[in-house]
Design an enzyme around this catalytic site. Structure first.
Site: not given
Length: 380
Positions: A263-264, A253, A212, A64-66
């Protein structure tokens, strides 16, 4: 097909097991991931032998993570090519695995175009596969270099906005080495401040519903010896009210052409709190996260995640009973609202830090100039 094997986390340097790597065992090439769903209790690698396994790893948030999703997408295309699968079919599946993070489709497209260009030159399928792999490795290296430059630009910005050091930084979700080919985005800036002796405290939102922050950011911060404290997301307001936050640093993201930042979920409330309390709200992301073809925040597709991520708590190695494999915390049949991201409008963003520099104030013009592309152009 994916296999898992455990790795010891003892006596490792802060970087630990790389978040992603390409390997070529005798059985054939594979993409190897550090399974982020198993952290912090165990460091386990997930071995993907085909693109479909990588798609599942992306959807399950094992990777995960852009920025890292872009790298994973590129390696996935290279894997399909190397193993003789339909590259275009694999590319389509990979690019659609998560809709909000634009880096994923950018990485897929780079490797796919390298593969296509090789074939167009009359080269063999093996040479085309090598071209796709070279593109993925180049993207991986570029992201590591971008991470280092973002850390430099971000630290310089903090010094300008908050002279004197002793920064108390609040961050949300995870933006370190687990999302990058290097040391990350927002967390890389905080790490640079730590190394410069300028970080007094890192406030870590636990980041519901998947934790996370608690599972990953706290894990990274501890490994680097950073002074940090974990808090529930809804405790952030009390920190601001007490004057305990000097700056907010988050990743992204997708950044739209007008500077709106996806974003999250939970990032937008932090931006509102920061504005009310006159605290800088800084977004750190590579230019591959900027999508000038998405005109504004309303045009960003926000991924909706399964409800069980809210109605259950995932706890590695704990007994489970819920439909999603977690511990139920809500009545059976409870409906849940679970967007993976929210969108922060540009007027609440103090600055966007990229490897190319800093956009502040955040406007369509400043963002396009920073990226060196006309407004309306899509990356890739």
């Amino acid at each position: 097909m994916a296999d898992q094997y455990a790795q010891s986390g003892e006596d490792k340097q802060p970087a630990g097991i790389p978040a992603i790597r390409w390997d070529e065992p005798p059985e054939g090439p594979v993409v190897v991931l550090l399974d982020q769903t198993r952290l912090p209790s165990e460091e386990v690698e997930l071995v993907c032998t085909d693109a479909s396994a990588l798609v599942e790893a992306i959807r399950s948030l094992a990777v995960r993570g852009a920025p890292l999703l872009g790298i994973a997408g590129a390696y996935g295309v290279a894997l399909a090519a190397a193993r003789g699968f339909d590259v275009d079919e694999a590319a389509l599946a990979l690019a659609g695995a998560r809709p909000t993070a634009v880096n994923l489709s950018v990485g897929v497209r780079r490797a796919q175009e390298a593969h296509q260009a090789s074939l167009a030159r009359g080269e063999s399928p093996e040479q085309a596969a090598q071209a796709a792999l070279a593109a993925a490795r180049t993207l991986h290296r570029e992201d590591a270099e971008a991470s280092a430059r973002m850390a430099e630009h971000g630290l310089r910005l903090l010094e300008e906005l908050l002279p004197g050091g002793g920064h108390r930084i609040l961050t949300h979700c995870n933006t370190g080495a687990l999302v990058s080919g290097g040391e990350g985005t927002a967390l890389a800036v905080a790490l640079a401040a730590h190394r410069a002796g300028q970080l007094r405290r890192l406030w870590v939102d636990e980041t519901r519903p998947l934790l996370q922050g608690a599972r990953l950011t706290a894990w990274e911060a501890a490994r680097h010896g950073m002074a940090y404290s974990l808090l529930t997301d809804n405790a952030a307001g009390s920190l601001f009210a007490a004057g305990e936050v000097d700056a907010v640093l988050i990743g992204a993201d997708r950044i739209a052409a007008d500077g709106s930042v996806a974003n999250k979920v939970g990032s937008y409330p932090l931006a509102v709190l920061a504005r009310y309390h006159h605290v800088p709200f800084i977004v750190v992301a590579p230019v591959t996260t900027v999508d000038l073809g998405t005109p504004d925040g309303a045009s960003i597709e926000v991924e909706q995640r399964p409800g069980y991520e809210v109605t259950e708590i995932s706890a590695p190695q704990a007994p489970v009973a819920g439909a999603g494999g977690g511990i139920p915390v809500a009545p059976l049949g409870a409906q849940a609202y679970n967007p993976a991201f929210d969108v922060t409008p540009p007027e609440l963003v103090t600055a966007i830090v990229t490897e190319a520099g800093v956009a502040s104030p955040v406007t369509a013009k400043s963002l396009a100039e920073l990226c060196g592309r006309p407004v309306g152009e899509r990356l890739g």
